[in-house]
Design a protein around this motif. Sequence first.
Motif, PDB file in Angstrom:
ATOM      1  N   CYS A  18       5.171  -4.043   4.786  1.00  0.00           N
ATOM      2  CA  CYS A  18       6.549  -3.541   4.899  1.00  0.00           C
ATOM      3  C   CYS A  18       7.095  -3.596   6.318  1.00  0.00           C
ATOM      4  N   CYS A  62       7.126   2.153   5.343  1.00  0.00           N
ATOM      5  CA  CYS A  62       6.624   2.999   4.252  1.00  0.00           C
ATOM      6  C   CYS A  62       6.186   4.377   4.735  1.00  0.00           C
ATOM      7  N   CYS A  66      -1.406  -1.710   5.201  1.00  0.00           N
ATOM      8  CA  CYS A  66      -1.472  -3.145   4.894  1.00  0.00           C
ATOM      9  C   CYS A  66      -0.567  -4.027   5.763  1.00  0.00           C
ATOM     10  N   CYS A  73       0.820  -1.223   0.000  1.00  0.00           N
ATOM     11  CA  CYS A  73       0.000   0.000   0.000  1.00  0.00           C
ATOM     12  C   CYS A  73       0.850   1.268   0.000  1.00  0.00           C
TER      13      CYS A  73
HETATM   14 FE1  FES Z   1       1.511  -1.205   3.453  1.00  0.00          FE
HETATM   15 FE2  FES Z   1       3.787  -0.260   4.466  1.00  0.00          FE
HETATM   16  S1  FES Z   1       3.434  -1.074   2.492  1.00  0.00           S
HETATM   17  S2  FES Z   1       1.940  -0.657   5.528  1.00  0.00           S
END
Ligand code: FES
Length: 87
Positions: free
Chosen positions: A44, A74, A41, A36
């Motif tokens: 990461c 992220c 999500c 995301c």
């Molecule tokens: Fe989704 Fe970081 S890529 S929380």
Amino acid sequence: AFEVVLEQSGMTLTVEPGVTVFDTMRAAGVAVLGSCLEGVCGTCEQGVLAGEVDHRDSVLDDDERAANDCMMVCVSRARSPRLVLDA
Ligand code: FES
């Protein structure tokens, strides 16, 4: 800017203002996974070994934030000058 030490990779990276930890890791060739890129999500997530995280995601609850043992790279950043990640 703050420093991110990748314990497993043996790398020390500088995260500049306006640049994410995720992008900094990817730019250094680290194979961190993301989906995301908005902190929702959990893809990461990275383990935190030292340093204080500035949590900016919507994945962790208050207890998990307080535990300070993982972060979503992220969006989340550092409150301390240096973070050490289990990566
Ligand atoms: Fe989704 Fe970081 S890529 S929380």
